[in-house]
Write a protein that holds these residues in place. Sequence first.
Motif, PDB file in Angstrom:
ATOM      1  N   LEU A  26       0.847  -1.188   0.000  1.00  0.00           N
ATOM      2  CA  LEU A  26       0.000   0.000   0.000  1.00  0.00           C
ATOM      3  C   LEU A  26       0.884   1.239   0.000  1.00  0.00           C
ATOM      4  O   LEU A  26       1.722   1.411   0.891  1.00  0.00           O
ATOM      5  CB  LEU A  26      -0.915   0.010   1.222  1.00  0.00           C
ATOM      6  N   VAL A  27       0.694   2.069  -0.992  1.00  0.00           N
ATOM      7  CA  VAL A  27       1.477   3.298  -1.129  1.00  0.00           C
ATOM      8  C   VAL A  27       0.643   4.434  -0.556  1.00  0.00           C
ATOM      9  O   VAL A  27      -0.290   4.921  -1.201  1.00  0.00           O
ATOM     10  CB  VAL A  27       1.848   3.554  -2.607  1.00  0.00           C
ATOM     11  N   ARG A  28       0.961   4.844   0.664  1.00  0.00           N
ATOM     12  CA  ARG A  28       0.190   5.885   1.355  1.00  0.00           C
ATOM     13  C   ARG A  28       0.965   7.182   1.523  1.00  0.00           C
ATOM     14  O   ARG A  28       0.399   8.256   1.378  1.00  0.00           O
ATOM     15  CB  ARG A  28      -0.248   5.399   2.734  1.00  0.00           C
ATOM     16  N   SER A  29       2.228   7.097   1.843  1.00  0.00           N
ATOM     17  CA  SER A  29       2.976   8.315   2.174  1.00  0.00           C
ATOM     18  C   SER A  29       3.317   9.117   0.924  1.00  0.00           C
ATOM     19  O   SER A  29       3.446   8.570  -0.183  1.00  0.00           O
ATOM     20  CB  SER A  29       4.268   7.946   2.920  1.00  0.00           C
ATOM     21  N   ALA A  30       3.486  10.414   1.111  1.00  0.00           N
ATOM     22  CA  ALA A  30       3.876  11.289  -0.001  1.00  0.00           C
ATOM     23  C   ALA A  30       5.236  10.877  -0.550  1.00  0.00           C
ATOM     24  O   ALA A  30       5.466  10.898  -1.764  1.00  0.00           O
ATOM     25  CB  ALA A  30       3.894  12.740   0.465  1.00  0.00           C
ATOM     26  N   GLU A  31       6.133  10.473   0.338  1.00  0.00           N
ATOM     27  CA  GLU A  31       7.483  10.070  -0.092  1.00  0.00           C
ATOM     28  C   GLU A  31       7.421   8.833  -0.980  1.00  0.00           C
ATOM     29  O   GLU A  31       8.079   8.759  -2.024  1.00  0.00           O
ATOM     30  CB  GLU A  31       8.348   9.812   1.155  1.00  0.00           C
ATOM     31  N   ALA A  32       6.610   7.847  -0.586  1.00  0.00           N
ATOM     32  CA  ALA A  32       6.479   6.633  -1.400  1.00  0.00           C
ATOM     33  C   ALA A  32       5.810   6.945  -2.728  1.00  0.00           C
ATOM     34  O   ALA A  32       6.182   6.404  -3.773  1.00  0.00           O
ATOM     35  CB  ALA A  32       5.691   5.567  -0.632  1.00  0.00           C
ATOM     36  N   ARG A  33       4.835   7.841  -2.709  1.00  0.00           N
ATOM     37  CA  ARG A  33       4.147   8.226  -3.949  1.00  0.00           C
ATOM     38  C   ARG A  33       5.134   8.891  -4.908  1.00  0.00           C
ATOM     39  O   ARG A  33       5.114   8.632  -6.113  1.00  0.00           O
ATOM     40  CB  ARG A  33       3.002   9.179  -3.594  1.00  0.00           C
ATOM     41  N   GLU A  34       5.996   9.715  -4.377  1.00  0.00           N
ATOM     42  CA  GLU A  34       7.011  10.371  -5.216  1.00  0.00           C
ATOM     43  C   GLU A  34       7.980   9.364  -5.823  1.00  0.00           C
ATOM     44  O   GLU A  34       8.496   9.580  -6.911  1.00  0.00           O
ATOM     45  CB  GLU A  34       7.777  11.419  -4.399  1.00  0.00           C
ATOM     46  N   ARG A  35       8.219   8.268  -5.134  1.00  0.00           N
ATOM     47  CA  ARG A  35       9.079   7.213  -5.671  1.00  0.00           C
ATOM     48  C   ARG A  35       8.373   6.400  -6.742  1.00  0.00           C
ATOM     49  O   ARG A  35       9.004   5.883  -7.661  1.00  0.00           O
ATOM     50  CB  ARG A  35       9.548   6.292  -4.536  1.00  0.00           C
TER      51      ARG A  35
END
Length: 196
Positions: free
Chosen positions: A56-65
């Motif tokens: 699950l991609v929840r954080s802004a940092e993970a989304r940016e990756r």
Amino acid sequence: MSLVLDPAAQDLLFREAHTANTFTDEPVTEEQVQAIYDLVKYGPTAFNQTPLRIVLVRSAEARERLVPHMSEGNQAKTATAPLVAILAADNEFHEELPTLFPAFPQAKDLFFAERAARESAAGMNAALQAAYFIIGVRAAGLAAGPMTGFDFAGVQKEFLDDDHTPLMVVNIGRPGEGASYPRSPRLDFDHVVTTV
């Protein structure tokens, strides 16, 4: 009508459901995702191998990756969806077989000792589970936007390991304005089914 399932449920899961390309900003809760999994985990797989793994991609940092690995047409919707799930096949699923398939624990070594056999089985059965997952998202009253337009190697390197093969990325949420295209045609029964 030959179906037992209520027509409203049929509409929710199939006839009225569409792939979503836009979403509202209403969050998708952990409780909703847990409820989806607790339903779809009962979908059948060969030897009950259940090789699907979900990131699950929840954080802004993970989304940016993640977003740079998406195809150009999938970047904006992935950047703005309330929740994004990376669905992957666990190629080492066989380690769980003695627990998951206690009726035949030797299946782990008899059928899945070779990596190639595991990858083939994991890919097919995790794809089945991915379909169940999409139906589960719909059962929760949410919309899914499954995508295979992304850099598979890049997503694997960024979020997984060599034992996990990405299958698809799924945007999840309540559909936003203009979320879906008009329904495309489907093949008729007689075109698909042959009786011998």
